[in-house]
Design an enzyme around this catalytic site. Structure first.
Site, PDB file in Angstrom:
ATOM      1  CB  SER A 123       7.935   1.477   7.069  1.00 11.15           C
ATOM      2  OG  SER A 123       8.395   0.264   6.522  1.00 11.15           O
ATOM      3  CD  GLN A 143       3.421  -5.471   3.211  1.00 15.20           C
ATOM      4  OE1 GLN A 143       4.299  -4.604   3.312  1.00 15.20           O
ATOM      5  NE2 GLN A 143       2.138  -5.182   3.368  1.00 15.20           N
ATOM      6  CD  GLU A 176       5.830  -1.798   8.184  1.00 16.86           C
ATOM      7  OE1 GLU A 176       5.279  -2.845   8.536  1.00 16.86           O
ATOM      8  OE2 GLU A 176       6.216  -1.604   7.024  1.00 16.86           O
ATOM      9  NE  ARG A 181       8.153   0.149   0.870  1.00 15.19           N
ATOM     10  CZ  ARG A 181       8.970   1.189   1.111  1.00 15.19           C
ATOM     11  NH1 ARG A 181       9.835   1.582   0.208  1.00 15.19           N
ATOM     12  NH2 ARG A 181       8.927   1.808   2.275  1.00 15.19           N
ATOM     13  N   GLY A 198      -7.413  -9.891   4.934  1.00 16.58           N
ATOM     14  CA  GLY A 198      -5.966 -10.056   4.813  1.00 16.58           C
ATOM     15  C   GLY A 198      -5.231  -9.722   6.096  1.00 16.58           C
ATOM     16  CD  GLU A 199       0.837  -9.345   7.388  1.00 15.99           C
ATOM     17  OE1 GLU A 199       1.735  -9.238   8.244  1.00 15.99           O
ATOM     18  OE2 GLU A 199       1.076  -9.491   6.170  1.00 15.99           O
ATOM     19  N   GLY A 213     -12.635  -7.089   3.983  1.00 18.52           N
ATOM     20  CA  GLY A 213     -11.423  -7.789   3.623  1.00 18.52           C
ATOM     21  C   GLY A 213     -11.049  -8.746   4.748  1.00 18.52           C
ATOM     22  CB  ILE A 259      -8.531  -6.935   7.525  1.00 15.04           C
ATOM     23  CG1 ILE A 259      -8.877  -5.913   6.436  1.00 15.04           C
ATOM     24  CG2 ILE A 259      -9.780  -7.339   8.287  1.00 15.04           C
ATOM     25  CD1 ILE A 259      -9.519  -4.639   6.938  1.00 15.04           C
ATOM     26  CB  CYS A 293      -0.938   0.006   1.197  1.00 17.50           C
ATOM     27  SG  CYS A 293      -0.108  -0.032   2.795  1.00 17.50           S
TER      28      CYS A 293
END
Length: 419
Positions: free
Chosen positions: A108, A119, A113, A53, A190-191, A188, A193, A51
């Site tokens: 980041s 990712q 983080e 980069r 995913g990770e 959603g 959420i 989200c």
């Protein structure tokens, strides 16, 4: 061997532009194939898309930054000149240093983080599965993971950071006096959420629901927090039930439109709604932000919240940067050594050929009944003459300057004293 990277991130490009360069994981393989076909000699390549980069990493005989920029611009249908003003491009040691800093959470939006490391590993696995990951990039990324691990275990880089999920809870708490009385919807599964749901569940909200494209994955997440699951198709009819909406899907188009939110507000009699869109591209239409009773935040809007406690992190950052620098120096030394591999291989092949020829000659002499000492003497002389032939030829050929260079080289390689 050249290494280069080209990318855009939260510091160089606005959210909507980043959204045009978001690559879904299941499309990474064909995109990598297209990129490598566009560049010369099919270089090694990997694509990192999150989200915050989109980055392309390549390794080949020569750097091809301009063609890489052209391919990336073409993938989104914009001109290279427009894209160039939003990109950063790095080569060799600087490219490696960037990869190491990204893996360590130093580049980041939320300093330190941990999500970016996972990712990055996913991107490397995708490149490997697509057959695009060669020795050089594989070595660089594996070293970046090792550096990231050392940064996290040896420093307090993440000790004072505020995650996106925690920031969302903090902002919601500013709007609603008691989060125990609100109903929360997560769009959603995913990770990100999952992380947000964990933070909100800790506040014991009145109700919690998961809306997802596939019910199975949504049910699995909802069961963890005692929530319900719903289909995305039911979202417009039930949106009014929720005070807080957190969305982060891989959809290429918005899934919560202006009209749906307007209808929800009407049913709520204009009670406020807190919405967070963590998706890139956007999940929630940008026009929703203008509605009077909606408080909509994007990943970029959260930047001010997550960049707190900066002073407390400076010592940890300096320590982490030192670890990164040491890792980069080690990697570049490895790359430099790799440049000598072809010459080493040729030298070994030539020596093996001489050895084989002299052995074959020795066996023939032994078969003829020659004395072993005589054969060994001939073998040793033959090998010695072959090894010294080139050096002797250089000493007797060329002009004076050439002979002097040859003399210096011969003294260095053949006559230096053992330490």
């Amino acid at each position: 061997m050249a290494v280069w990277t080209l990318g855009i991130n939260h510091t160089t490009a606005p959210l909507d532009l980043r959204g045009r360069f978001a690559f879904a994981m299941d499309q990474i393989a064909p995109h990598l194939h297209g990129l490598r076909q566009t560049l010369n000699r099919m270089p090694e390549a990997a694509i990192v898309s999150t989200c915050n980069r989109t980055e392309i990493y390549c390794a080949g005989e020569q750097s091809e930054l301009e063609p890489t920029l052209g391919w990336l611009a073409n993938s989104a249908g914009i001109s290279p000149d427009v894209l160039r003003s939003h990109t950063y491009s790095l080569q060799d040691g600087l490219a490696a240093r960037h990869a190491f800093r990204v893996a360590s959470g130093l580049d980041s939006m939320v300093l330190g983080e941990p999500q970016i490391l996972g990712q990055l590993k996913d991107a490397v696995r995708a490149a490997d599965a697509a057959g695009a990951l060669g020795t050089t990039l594989s070595q660089m990324f594996q070293r970046s993971f090792a550096v990231a691990k050392e940064v996290r275990t040896s420093t307090e880089i993440g000790a004072h950071s505020i995650s996106m999920a925690a920031a969302a809870v903090r902002l919601a708490g500013n709007l609603f006096e008691d989060l125990g009385k609100v109903k929360v919807l997560f769009v959603g599964a995913g990770e990100m959420i999952e992380l947000c749901a964990t933070h909100f569940a800790a506040k014991s909200p009145k109700a919690l629901a998961i809306a997802n494209r596939t019910l199975e994955r949504g049910e699995k997440l909802a069961s963890r927090f005692g929530g319900e699951v719903m289909r995305l198709a039911d979202l417009p009819d039930r949106l009014h039930e929720f005070d807080v909406v957190i969305s982060c899907t891989a959809s290429t188009l918005p899934i919560i439109g202006l009209g749906a939110v307007e209808r929800a507000l009407k049913k709520r009699r204009h009670r406020p709604m807190f919405m967070v869109d963590l998706a890139v591209p956007r999940d929630i239409e940008v026009e929703v932000k203008a509605l009077q009773d909606v408080y909509l935040y994007t990943v970029d809007d959260l930047a001010g919240v997550v960049q707190t406690a900066q002073a407390n992190r400076q010592a940890a950052v300096a320590q982490a940067e030192a670890i990164v620098d040491a890792g980069v120096q080690s990697f570049m030394h490895w790359v430099d050594q790799r440049g000598s591999v072809p010459l080493i291989q040729q030298l070994n092949a030539q020596a093996d050929a001489w050895r084989a020829a002299e052995l074959a000659r020795a066996r023939k002499l032994l078969a003829k009944g020659e004395e072993i000492d005589t054969v060994l003497e001939a073998l040793s002389k033959g090998l010695t003459q072959k090894m010294l032939h080139g050096a002797m030829a250089e000493l007797h050929a060329g002009d004076g300057a050439a002979r002097e260079r040859a003399s210096n080289a011969i003294q260095h390689f053949f006559l230096r004293k053992e330490r």
